[in-house]
Scaffold this motif. Structure first.
Motif, PDB file in Angstrom:
ATOM      1  N   CYS A 152     144.014  81.625  23.417  1.00  0.00           N
ATOM      2  CA  CYS A 152     142.699  81.801  23.520  1.00  0.00           C
ATOM      3  C   CYS A 152     142.507  83.175  23.503  1.00  0.00           C
ATOM      4  O   CYS A 152     143.233  84.016  23.858  1.00  0.00           O
ATOM      5  CB  CYS A 152     142.179  81.416  24.996  1.00  0.00           C
ATOM      6  SG  CYS A 152     142.472  79.648  25.128  1.00  0.00           S
ATOM      7  N   LEU A 153     141.107  83.650  22.389  1.00  0.00           N
ATOM      8  CA  LEU A 153     140.737  85.043  22.357  1.00  0.00           C
ATOM      9  C   LEU A 153     139.505  85.339  22.933  1.00  0.00           C
ATOM     10  O   LEU A 153     138.662  84.646  22.106  1.00  0.00           O
ATOM     11  CB  LEU A 153     141.049  85.251  20.986  1.00  0.00           C
ATOM     12  CG  LEU A 153     140.825  86.653  20.432  1.00  0.00           C
ATOM     13  CD1 LEU A 153     141.737  87.648  21.006  1.00  0.00           C
ATOM     14  CD2 LEU A 153     141.193  86.764  18.900  1.00  0.00           C
ATOM     15  N   ALA A 154     139.193  86.199  23.802  1.00  0.00           N
ATOM     16  CA  ALA A 154     137.915  86.778  23.814  1.00  0.00           C
ATOM     17  C   ALA A 154     137.659  88.046  23.781  1.00  0.00           C
ATOM     18  O   ALA A 154     138.518  88.935  23.534  1.00  0.00           O
ATOM     19  CB  ALA A 154     137.735  86.302  25.570  1.00  0.00           C
ATOM     20  N   GLN A 155     136.246  88.347  23.415  1.00  0.00           N
ATOM     21  CA  GLN A 155     135.795  89.873  23.334  1.00  0.00           C
ATOM     22  C   GLN A 155     135.746  90.371  24.842  1.00  0.00           C
ATOM     23  O   GLN A 155     135.096  89.739  25.923  1.00  0.00           O
ATOM     24  CB  GLN A 155     134.416  90.032  22.775  1.00  0.00           C
ATOM     25  CG  GLN A 155     134.180  91.361  22.503  1.00  0.00           C
ATOM     26  CD  GLN A 155     132.962  91.539  21.539  1.00  0.00           C
ATOM     27  OE1 GLN A 155     133.143  91.155  20.343  1.00  0.00           O
ATOM     28  NE2 GLN A 155     132.041  92.092  21.866  1.00  0.00           N
ATOM     29  N   THR A 192     138.845  94.554  22.408  1.00  0.00           N
ATOM     30  CA  THR A 192     137.651  95.381  22.658  1.00  0.00           C
ATOM     31  C   THR A 192     136.855  95.611  21.287  1.00  0.00           C
ATOM     32  O   THR A 192     136.963  94.950  20.411  1.00  0.00           O
ATOM     33  CB  THR A 192     138.169  96.945  22.798  1.00  0.00           C
ATOM     34  OG1 THR A 192     138.837  97.385  21.652  1.00  0.00           O
ATOM     35  CG2 THR A 192     138.779  97.075  23.982  1.00  0.00           C
ATOM     36  N   THR A 193     135.361  95.744  21.522  1.00  0.00           N
ATOM     37  CA  THR A 193     134.343  95.660  20.591  1.00  0.00           C
ATOM     38  C   THR A 193     134.735  96.339  19.331  1.00  0.00           C
ATOM     39  O   THR A 193     134.390  96.009  18.123  1.00  0.00           O
ATOM     40  CB  THR A 193     132.956  96.284  21.181  1.00  0.00           C
ATOM     41  OG1 THR A 193     132.756  95.452  22.411  1.00  0.00           O
ATOM     42  CG2 THR A 193     131.731  95.764  20.294  1.00  0.00           C
ATOM     43  N   ASN A 194     135.300  97.587  19.471  1.00  0.00           N
ATOM     44  CA  ASN A 194     135.517  98.415  18.431  1.00  0.00           C
ATOM     45  C   ASN A 194     136.853  98.080  17.600  1.00  0.00           C
ATOM     46  O   ASN A 194     137.186  98.825  16.845  1.00  0.00           O
ATOM     47  CB  ASN A 194     135.543  99.762  18.855  1.00  0.00           C
ATOM     48  CG  ASN A 194     136.574 100.267  19.515  1.00  0.00           C
ATOM     49  OD1 ASN A 194     137.210  99.229  20.350  1.00  0.00           O
ATOM     50  ND2 ASN A 194     136.727 101.381  20.227  1.00  0.00           N
ATOM     51  N   LEU A 195     137.251  97.010  17.775  1.00  0.00           N
ATOM     52  CA  LEU A 195     138.488  96.369  17.201  1.00  0.00           C
ATOM     53  C   LEU A 195     138.616  96.492  15.674  1.00  0.00           C
ATOM     54  O   LEU A 195     137.311  96.057  15.138  1.00  0.00           O
ATOM     55  CB  LEU A 195     139.125  94.913  17.589  1.00  0.00           C
ATOM     56  CG  LEU A 195     140.151  94.584  17.002  1.00  0.00           C
ATOM     57  CD1 LEU A 195     141.500  94.873  17.659  1.00  0.00           C
ATOM     58  CD2 LEU A 195     140.092  92.842  17.031  1.00  0.00           C
ATOM     59  N   ASN A 196     139.301  96.934  14.907  1.00  0.00           N
ATOM     60  CA  ASN A 196     139.306  97.033  13.275  1.00  0.00           C
ATOM     61  C   ASN A 196     139.969  95.721  12.740  1.00  0.00           C
ATOM     62  O   ASN A 196     139.276  95.311  11.928  1.00  0.00           O
ATOM     63  CB  ASN A 196     140.053  98.260  12.698  1.00  0.00           C
ATOM     64  CG  ASN A 196     139.233  99.744  13.230  1.00  0.00           C
ATOM     65  OD1 ASN A 196     138.184  99.519  13.294  1.00  0.00           O
ATOM     66  ND2 ASN A 196     140.195 100.533  13.456  1.00  0.00           N
ATOM     67  N   ASN A 197     140.797  94.957  13.307  1.00  0.00           N
ATOM     68  CA  ASN A 197     141.303  94.016  12.728  1.00  0.00           C
ATOM     69  C   ASN A 197     142.214  93.277  13.772  1.00  0.00           C
ATOM     70  O   ASN A 197     142.570  93.718  14.750  1.00  0.00           O
ATOM     71  CB  ASN A 197     142.416  94.101  11.502  1.00  0.00           C
ATOM     72  CG  ASN A 197     143.703  94.882  11.828  1.00  0.00           C
ATOM     73  OD1 ASN A 197     144.566  94.582  12.749  1.00  0.00           O
ATOM     74  ND2 ASN A 197     143.700  96.453  11.701  1.00  0.00           N
ATOM     75  N   PRO A 218     131.527  86.651  19.072  1.00  0.00           N
ATOM     76  CA  PRO A 218     130.333  86.659  18.167  1.00  0.00           C
ATOM     77  C   PRO A 218     130.645  86.434  16.652  1.00  0.00           C
ATOM     78  O   PRO A 218     131.571  86.291  16.271  1.00  0.00           O
ATOM     79  CB  PRO A 218     129.862  88.159  18.303  1.00  0.00           C
ATOM     80  CG  PRO A 218     130.351  88.521  19.392  1.00  0.00           C
ATOM     81  CD  PRO A 218     131.668  87.850  19.739  1.00  0.00           C
ATOM     82  N   VAL A 219     129.848  85.562  16.016  1.00  0.00           N
ATOM     83  CA  VAL A 219     129.559  85.348  14.596  1.00  0.00           C
ATOM     84  C   VAL A 219     130.303  86.437  13.785  1.00  0.00           C
ATOM     85  O   VAL A 219     131.113  86.058  12.815  1.00  0.00           O
ATOM     86  CB  VAL A 219     128.296  84.806  14.247  1.00  0.00           C
ATOM     87  CG1 VAL A 219     128.293  84.443  12.583  1.00  0.00           C
ATOM     88  CG2 VAL A 219     127.853  83.469  14.754  1.00  0.00           C
ATOM     89  N   LYS A 220     129.828  87.757  13.707  1.00  0.00           N
ATOM     90  CA  LYS A 220     130.399  88.451  12.785  1.00  0.00           C
ATOM     91  C   LYS A 220     131.845  88.685  12.987  1.00  0.00           C
ATOM     92  O   LYS A 220     132.448  88.768  11.889  1.00  0.00           O
ATOM     93  CB  LYS A 220     129.454  89.824  13.363  1.00  0.00           C
ATOM     94  CG  LYS A 220     129.972  90.829  12.032  1.00  0.00           C
ATOM     95  CD  LYS A 220     128.965  92.215  12.336  1.00  0.00           C
ATOM     96  CE  LYS A 220     129.351  93.137  11.250  1.00  0.00           C
ATOM     97  NZ  LYS A 220     128.513  94.422  11.433  1.00  0.00           N
ATOM     98  N   LYS A 221     132.321  88.990  14.173  1.00  0.00           N
ATOM     99  CA  LYS A 221     133.687  88.936  14.463  1.00  0.00           C
ATOM    100  C   LYS A 221     134.375  87.631  14.364  1.00  0.00           C
ATOM    101  O   LYS A 221     135.564  87.562  13.666  1.00  0.00           O
ATOM    102  CB  LYS A 221     134.059  89.057  16.141  1.00  0.00           C
ATOM    103  CG  LYS A 221     133.689  90.759  16.256  1.00  0.00           C
ATOM    104  CD  LYS A 221     134.559  91.646  15.763  1.00  0.00           C
ATOM    105  CE  LYS A 221     134.396  92.931  16.225  1.00  0.00           C
ATOM    106  NZ  LYS A 221     135.139  94.053  15.438  1.00  0.00           N
ATOM    107  N   GLY A 222     133.755  86.564  14.358  1.00  0.00           N
ATOM    108  CA  GLY A 222     134.416  85.219  14.119  1.00  0.00           C
ATOM    109  C   GLY A 222     134.594  85.359  12.544  1.00  0.00           C
ATOM    110  O   GLY A 222     135.649  84.765  12.003  1.00  0.00           O
TER     111      GLY A 222
END
Length: 322
Positions: A152-155, A192-197, A218-222
Motif C-alpha cells: 500500500c502506498l499513500a501520499q 512526500t509531494t515533491n517525490l521525483n520517482n 492523485p491522478v497525476k502521480k498515479g
C-alpha cells in the motif's frame, strides 16, 4: 379585443454551487459543475407548493483553498439560496458545513466520501459512497483476482490516501492476505509531494514479492507511477481509487502488459437510464468548445459529472417534497 398578452413574471428558486473552479482542484470542480449545469438543462423548473419556479444556479469558486471555501460559503449564505451543491473535497465540506448550518442551509455533497462529512454535520448529505465501502470492494477484487501480498502506498500529506490504505489493508488482511510495510509506525508506505520517482517503492514492492500495489494517490502521480511500472516491467498489478477513472490513467496504461484496475461510480452500459444520460451529456458537451475545454479537452464522461447530475436531481426532488 386586440389586447396584448399580459406578461407573467416567473418566480425562481436558487441553488448554490460551491466548487473549486480554479487552482489545484479546478478540473475536479469543473467536472462536478458541468454535471450540475447539464442537469439544469434537463430539468429547469421546480414545482414548489403547487407553484412553478425556474431554477437559478449561483456559482462560487473556492479557488481550491480552505480560506476560499470559507469565504465563498459565507457569500452563498447572503445569496438567498435554498440549498447548496458541492463542494469538491471532504475537508472543504467539513469547513463549509457549520457556516451553512448557522444560516439554516442544507447541502448535498457530490464526491465527498469521508464519513465525517455526514457523521458530524446534520445539514450535509451526499450522493456518493464512503471510502470504507470503496476500499472494501477494491480489496475484495484484488483478493479474488489472486493477490495474496499487497503493498500500500499513500501520499503523506493526504488524509484521504491514508484512510483508504487503512480500510484496504484491514479488509485485505481479514480475507487472509498479507500487507507489506517498510515503516514501523504505520501499516502502509508514504511518499512526500515533491517525490521525483517511485523507484524505491517499486523496489520495496518487488523485493517483498507483492502481487498487488494499492495506491489511491492523485491522478497525476498515479499516471507517473503506472509509467514507471511499465518502464521497470514489474509483474504485480496496480489498483487505484475512483479518481483513477480518467482518461489520463487510461492513457498511461494503454499499450502495455500492466494490469491497472480502479473503482468507478458510473458506467454508460449499466442500464438504459445511464446510456441516455451519457448520450445527452456528451452531445451537450460537444455543442460548445468551452464545455469541452472545461471537461479536460475531450468528451469523455467523468463519473463526477454523473454524480453531480444525480445531486441536482435529488436537490430538486427534495425542494419539491419539502
Amino acid at each position: 379585443v386586440g389586447c396584448g398578452e399580459e406578461e407573467v413574471e416567473l418566480k425562481t428558486v436558487r441553488l448554490g454551487l460551491l466548487e473549486p473552479l480554479s487552482g489545484e482542484y479546478a478540473q475536479q470542480g469543473n467536472w462536478e459543475r458541468l454535471g450540475v449545469e447539464y442537469a439544469r438543462t434537463v430539468r429547469q423548473d421546480a414545482i414548489i407548493a403547487g407553484e412553478r419556479r425556474v431554477v437559478e444556479l449561483v456559482e462560487k469558486d473556492t479557488e481550491s483553498s480552505i480560506t476560499g471555501t470559507v469565504k465563498m460559503a459565507r457569500e452563498l449564505c447572503e445569496e438567498d439560496v435554498s440549498l447548496v451543491l458541492g463542494t469538491y473535497g471532504s475537508t472543504e465540506c467539513n469547513v463549509a458545513a457549520p457556516i451553512f448550518l448557522e444560516k439554516g442551509l442544507s447541502a448535498i455533497g457530490i464526491t465527498c466520501d469521508f464519513p465525517t462529512v455526514t457523521l458530524n454535520n446534520p445539514n450535509y448529505y451526499r450522493v456518493c459512497y464512503l471510502d470504507s465501502f470503496q476500499a472494501k470492494l477494491l480489496a475484495d477484487y484484488a483478493y479474488e483476482y489472486g493477490a495474496r501480498v499487497a503493498y500500500c502506498l499513500a501520499q503523506s500529506d493526504r488524509e484521504y490516501d491514508r484512510n483508504m490504505c487503512d480500510y484496504f489493508l484491514t479488509e485485505f488482511q481479514a480475507l487472509g492476505g498479507t500487507v507489506i510495510t517498510t515503516v514501523t509506525t504505520i501499516l502502509y508506505n508514504t511518499y512526500t509531494t515533491n517525490l521525483n520517482n517511485f523507484a524505491d517503492y517499486l523496489y520495496g514492492a518487488v523485493n517483498n514479492k507483492a502481487d498487488v500495489l494499492f495506491s489511491p494517490i492523485p491522478v497525476k502521480k498515479g499516471a507517473q507511477l503506472i509509467g514507471e511500472c511499465r518502464a521497470s516491467q514489474v509483474r504485480f498489478f496496480l489498483v487505484g481509487d475512483d479518481s483513477w477513472d480518467t482518461a489520463a490513467i487510461a492513457d498511461a496504461s494503454a499499450g502495455g502488459y500492466i494490469h491497472v484496475a480502479c473503482a468507478s461510480v458510473f458506467s454508460e452500459k449499466r442500464n438504459d437510464e445511464s446510456a441516455a444520460f451519457a448520450r445527452g451529456f456528451r452531445d451537450w458537451l460537444e455543442s460548445d468548445p468551452r464545455r469541452i475545454e472545461a471537461n479536460g479537452g475531450s468528451s469523455d464522461i467523468n463519473p463526477a459529472s454523473a454524480l453531480a447530475y444525480d445531486a441536482y436531481m435529488v436537490a430538486i426532488d427534495a425542494l419539491e417534497a419539502a
